[in-house]
Design a protein around this motif. Structure first.
Motif, mmCIF file in Angstrom:
data_model
loop_
_atom_site.group_PDB
_atom_site.id
_atom_site.type_symbol
_atom_site.label_atom_id
_atom_site.label_comp_id
_atom_site.label_asym_id
_atom_site.label_seq_id
_atom_site.Cartn_x
_atom_site.Cartn_y
_atom_site.Cartn_z
ATOM 1 N N ILE A 1 8.559 -23.015 -21.684
ATOM 2 C CA ILE A 1 9.310 -23.582 -21.527
ATOM 3 C C ILE A 1 10.282 -23.480 -20.494
ATOM 4 C CG2 ILE A 1 8.711 -26.294 -20.218
ATOM 5 C CD1 ILE A 1 6.672 -27.380 -20.865
ATOM 6 N N ALA B 1 3.025 -26.740 -20.032
ATOM 7 C CA ALA B 1 3.142 -28.102 -20.077
ATOM 8 C C ALA B 1 1.135 -28.433 -20.931
ATOM 9 C CB ALA B 1 3.440 -28.822 -18.406
ATOM 10 N N ILE C 1 7.050 -25.306 -26.060
ATOM 11 C CA ILE C 1 8.184 -25.310 -25.587
ATOM 12 C C ILE C 1 8.389 -24.320 -25.182
ATOM 13 C CG2 ILE C 1 10.205 -26.562 -26.897
ATOM 14 C CD1 ILE C 1 8.441 -28.904 -28.414
ATOM 15 N N PHE D 1 5.446 -23.931 -15.510
ATOM 16 C CA PHE D 1 5.323 -24.895 -16.313
ATOM 17 C C PHE D 1 4.216 -26.321 -15.977
ATOM 18 C CE2 PHE D 1 6.381 -29.841 -15.785
ATOM 19 C CZ PHE D 1 7.418 -29.760 -16.799
ATOM 20 N N TRP D 2 3.280 -25.954 -15.727
ATOM 21 C CA TRP D 2 2.155 -26.839 -15.325
ATOM 22 C C TRP D 2 1.669 -26.298 -16.513
ATOM 23 C CZ3 TRP D 2 2.279 -31.154 -14.966
ATOM 24 C CH2 TRP D 2 3.292 -32.362 -14.082
#
Length: 568
Positions: free
Chosen positions: A63, A80, A60, A76-77
């Motif tokens: 990100i 994630a 987190i 991001f991916w």
């Protein structure tokens, strides 16, 4: 009789420190813990591996601090998917941990239930005066359920959470030691708080458990005597008696529950400090320009703190649960520690009785608050003799049977079987010589076949049928919906009073005893059936000894010898 001041009841469990209470639990569950150690170890390992979820807040942070400011979809991916993967793996290990710990817990308490029931079945009769049925039922159901629920819901989960808290604390110290120290400072404060309130909470819960036993004993009394209560129109008075016991339990339960909730409130307050103080300190440092702490780190750290505080609250709240449940563990331990009947020793030929001669030598018995009975009774019953014992109510007829069957012990004199004091025989060996039919018929929630077979070990079905024929009951049983496999229920509603008495007699006959003891066994039979069963008994057991307690001169006249006990 006062419902909340019974000197015969066991004392209320005393409050103990945490370590002595834990030792008590381990000692009580030691056999099961050793048996299930494989599952318990596997559960702990899975809980440790499930701590991989600690990486979630780290993703987190990445990100927030990297992917979002750069508006980078690949980053991001990447983060994630990493976040989803660690939680998926953590869930798999958590699921395995839940199964192994639950299976271990249920197996451990199954073994404990069996130990307790076996222990109760081997207690002497005086045990049941100290621990009446209502109290035993409360212990075996209420206390057992509380102990089992605490073991799985609190103790095993606390061990898992302790592993998680330790792993989280190490991770947080490595990541940012200053914020971690602020959060971890609340842990000793929580322990100190819980340990201080533990003793008064344990005392209140112990009192509540004792009051619950008193309430259940009164309720069991009322349910067993509900027919006579209705007949004598005493519903209001017995409800008032129950209200007194129930009110005492309710008051004690309110005090114990309130104390427990107050303890939880204190733990919640300390947990809130564990979360807020490091978060506020981190925010303050960011405002001061601290470069080692980013907004993403503070958000991620808050996630760790919330998780850590929740687990820590559960751990220290578990101390409150421990204090509330410790009296239940102690009450279960009391049953196991109460005196058992001595283990039967191996009987050698020289220890066996010379014959089946019974002798009462200067025997007397004194009830604690009653008159003396059977003063200096001298009696010899030869093998094969048929003895009827008569006397007015209170002359000691039933007491004579109780002494002979070792339900009670003479206060004076001795009883001998085959020239040896009956106290020198193990109960199991001694009872193997006897069959017994009491005034009070105990039926079990078994089939007819099983109720009769209780008279001996591994009784073949043809022997069960033969005993039923001897008491003129075979055709009656065959006419039941499922014959010998019909389940009677504890009240024996499928049979009349006389048929129930004959069933009890059949139970005594399946072992073909050397000595048959009958206590008013014809009281529910009509005269014709009484004569037929006596003819069968005296013919079938011509060489065995029969001792029959009776009020009936007609029955006594069928015996070779009559003993008339004087009124004391």
């Amino acid at each position: 009789m006062p419902v909340d001041d019974n000197n015969d009841r066991p004392p209320t469990p005393n409050a103990e420190g945490i370590v002595p209470m834990l030792r008590r639990v381990v000692r009580l569950l030691a056999d099961g813990l050793l048996d299930q150690k494989g599952r318990l170890i596997a559960s702990s390992v899975c809980r440790l591996l499930a701590s991989v979820s600690l990486l979630g807040p780290w993703f987190i942070q990445r990100i927030i601090d990297e992917a979002l400011p750069q508006k980078s979809l690949p980053l991001f991916w990447q983060f994630a998917l990493g976040l989803l993967a660690v939680h998926l793996v953590s869930y798999v290990f958590w699921a395995v941990q839940v199964y192994t710990s639950y299976a271990a817990s249920e197996t451990i308490f199954l073994q404990l239930r069996l130990r307790l029931v076996e222990a109760i079945m081997n207690k002497p009769r005086r045990f049941f005066s100290q621990y009446p049925p209502g109290d035993l039922l409360t212990r075996l159901v209420g206390d057992m359920d509380r102990a089992a629920m605490f073991f799985y819901d609190t103790l095993l989960r606390s061990i898992a959470y302790a592993i998680f808290v330790l792993a989280t604390a190490v991770f947080m110290l490595v990541w940012n030691w200053r914020l971690a120290l602020i959060a971890l400072a609340a842990l000793p404060l929580s322990y100190f708080y819980c340990s201080r309130i533990n003793a008064p909470l344990g005392r209140r819960v112990g009192v509540a458990r004792g009051k619950q036993s008193g309430q259940n004993e009164v309720l069991l009394d009322l349910l067993q005597g509900q027919g006579e209560i209705r007949f004598f129109q005493q519903q209001k008075s017995v409800v008032a008696r129950f209200r007194e016991a129930a009110s005492a339990y309710t008051g004690a339960s309110i005090r114990a529950s309130t104390c427990g909730e107050w303890m939880w409130g204190g733990v919640d307050a300390i947990g809130l400090l564990m979360v807020l103080l490091p978060f506020l300190a981190g925010g303050y440092l960011i405002c001061r320009g601290e470069s080692t702490i980013s907004i993403g780190m503070l958000v991620a750290y808050y996630s760790y703190l919330a998780n850590l505080a929740g687990k820590a609250q559960f751990l220290f709240g578990g101390l409150a649960q421990f204090a509330q449940t410790a009296p239940s563990f102690q009450r279960l331990q009391e049953i196991l520690e109460a005196h058992n009947e001595p283990e039967p020793a191996h009987v050698t030929l020289d220890q066996a009785p010379d014959d089946a001669t019974l002798e009462f030598r200067k025997v007397g018995f004194q009830y604690p608050s009653g008159p003396g009975l059977l003063r200096d009774l001298d009696l010899i019953v030869r093998p094969g003799e048929k003895l009827a014992v008569m006397g007015a109510s209170g002359s000691g007829k039933s007491t004579l049977v109780s002494l002979l069957l070792r339900f009670q012990t003479p206060t004076r004199g001795h009883i001998f079987l085959g020239g040896k004091d009956i106290e020198d025989y193990s109960p199991r060996f001694y009872y193997s010589f006897f069959g017994y039919v009491s005034q009070r018929i105990n039926l079990f929630n078994f089939s007819v076949r099983e109720n009769i077979a209780l008279g001996w070990h591994q009784v073949p079905f043809d022997r069960i049928q033969d005993a039923a024929r001897q008491v003129q009951l075979h055709e009656v049983i065959e006419a039941l919906p499922h014959g010998y496999d019909t389940v009677l229920g504890r009240d024996g509603l499928a049979l009349s009073g006389g048929q129930l008495q004959r069933l009890a007699l059949a139970r005594a006959l399946v072992r073909e005893p050397e000595i048959l003891v009958l206590d008013e066994f014809t009281s529910a039979l009509d005269r014709a059936l009484e004569r037929e069963i006596l003819d069968e008994l005296l013919s079938r057991f011509e060489r065995q000894t029969i001792v029959c307690i009776t009020h009936s001169p007609v029955v006594a006249a069928r015996f070779s010898r009559v003993l008339n006990l004087p009124q004391e």
